[in-house]
Write an enzyme that holds these catalytic residues in place. Structure first.
Site, PDB file in Angstrom:
ATOM      1  N   CYS A 103      -0.880   3.486  -5.684  1.00 52.23           N
ATOM      2  CA  CYS A 103      -1.555   2.347  -5.053  1.00 52.23           C
ATOM      3  C   CYS A 103      -2.649   2.860  -4.128  1.00 52.23           C
ATOM      4  CB  CYS A 103      -0.558   1.507  -4.257  1.00 52.23           C
ATOM      5  SG  CYS A 103      -1.302   0.078  -3.440  1.00 52.23           S
ATOM      6  N   GLY A 132       2.765   2.654  -2.286  1.00 50.19           N
ATOM      7  CA  GLY A 132       3.114   3.200  -3.593  1.00 50.19           C
ATOM      8  C   GLY A 132       2.334   4.449  -3.957  1.00 50.19           C
ATOM      9  N   GLY A 168       0.740  -1.263   0.000  1.00 53.03           N
ATOM     10  CA  GLY A 168       0.000   0.000   0.000  1.00 53.03           C
ATOM     11  C   GLY A 168       0.760   1.297   0.000  1.00 53.03           C
TER      12      GLY A 168
END
EC number: 1.7.1.7
Length: 347
Positions: free
Chosen positions: A186, A183, A181
């Site tokens: 993301c 990124g 999570g």
């Protein structure tokens, strides 16, 4: 249900405390590292930064460009075997040394990877990538890959906790990819409520992996060169970058024009854009867990690579580390509530 009371930290929550140094110049810092991997037995030397296995980052063109900086590229899994063959015919052995072959966990993915690896013995890295590395099927696939490719260096993920790092290393992974999570494109954390602050994940997973002779790569969460330094300071052996390398000439994203200005599309690999492109749309049983952004064109990636490596060298000089290998031993993190003076950020 249970609640863990320990505070977990991301890169934005800390700074690295400066320390006395005998280094006279940033040029005195050695960023190259040499690793011998636990299962493959292979030895590799280079700068332990990896371009992410996203189709708007991990391209053949990116691999060609970053090999000149001794940086790895995890080439995305959507190239065909024929495209790989054409690339290998034009790439030097030095470029191939800096390439990871990415794969998913389906039977088709496995068969394609077998064919790609057979094209050239210089392809020594395999990156097995799924969004959720906690499934039993994934662990079994890693074991299958190790049996099939005993001398290849296998990177597998993603996970964020020590016990799963240990499980993957014991199943055959040389390097575990850490991050759920963090990124830039993301949205897993907001779609699912699942995740783990990246710096704490790196520190805890590095501790677990190193105890077994394995290694980790910090995947996601870096927005600037200082974050890369923090990841290495936290114990990461490698750092994987997506957003920081997106938007360049070598990145492979589609270029769009708005009001006379050109932008490059960059999207997460679980986004609607990615699923429309590669699997014909978002399946009825799932939600997209990524977003698409338009980035101003950033020119050749070489300029960004030099900026990242320069920041990393400077971080080492601030703590007296003459080699990147020493950075984690010399790192003391301090918790902070601010990172920088933002008065002119909007200008």
């Amino acid at each position: 249900m249970r609640i863990e009371e320990d505070l977990k930290l991301g890169f934005k929550d800390v700074l690295i405390r400066p320390k006395r140094s005998t280094l006279k110049s940033r040029s005195d810092v050695e960023l190259e590292r040499q690793f011998t991997f636990k299962h493959s037995g292979q030895t590799w030397s280079g700068v332990p930064i990896i371009a992410a296995n996203m189709d708007t980052v991990g391209t053949f063109e990116m691999a060609q460009a970053l090999a000149g900086f001794d940086i790895l590229t995890a080439v995305h899994k959507h190239y065909t075997v024929e495209e790989w063959a054409a690339f290998i015919n034009t790439a030097s052995a030095d470029v191939l040394k800096h390439v990871m072959v990415s794969t998913g966990t389906s039977d088709a993915d496995f068969e394609k990877t077998v064919q790609i690896l057979a094209l050239d013995p210089a392809l020594n890295f395999v990156c097995i990538d799924v969004a959720n590395g906690y499934s039993e099927h994934f662990v079994q696939f890693v074991a299958k890959a190790r049996e099939a490719w005993p001398t290849k260096t296998i990177c597998a993920g993603n996970v964020v906790t020590g016990e799963m790092c240990e499980e993957l290393i014991l199943s055959g992974a040389d390097i575990v990819k850490v991050g759920i999570g963090p990124g830039s494109v993301c949205t897993t954390r907001v779609k699912t409520g699942v995740g783990y602050p990246q710096l704490s994940a790196v520190i805890e997973c590095a501790d677990a992996a190193h105890g077994l002779g394995g290694m980790i790569v910090s995947d996601g969460g870096c927005t600037m060169p200082g974050d890369v330094a923090k990841a290495f300071g936290g114990g990461a052996d490698f750092v994987m970058l997506g957003g920081m390398l997106a938007g360049h000439e070598e990145s492979g994203g589609s270029v769009v024009e708005e009001n006379g200005e050109k932008f490059m599309l960059f999207y997460g690999m679980s986004s609607e854009s990615a699923m429309n492109r590669h699997v014909g749309g978002v399946a009825k049983y799932r939600a997209a867990e990524g977003k698409t952004v338009k980035l101003p064109l950033r020119g050749p990636v070489g300029n960004t690579a030099r900026d990242i490596l320069g920041g990393l060298r400077s971080a080492c000089t601030y703590v007296g580390a003459s080699r990147l290998k020493e950075l984690t031993k010399r790192t003391t993190f301090i918790r902070v509530q601010e990172q920088e003076n933002r008065i002119f950020n909007s200008l």
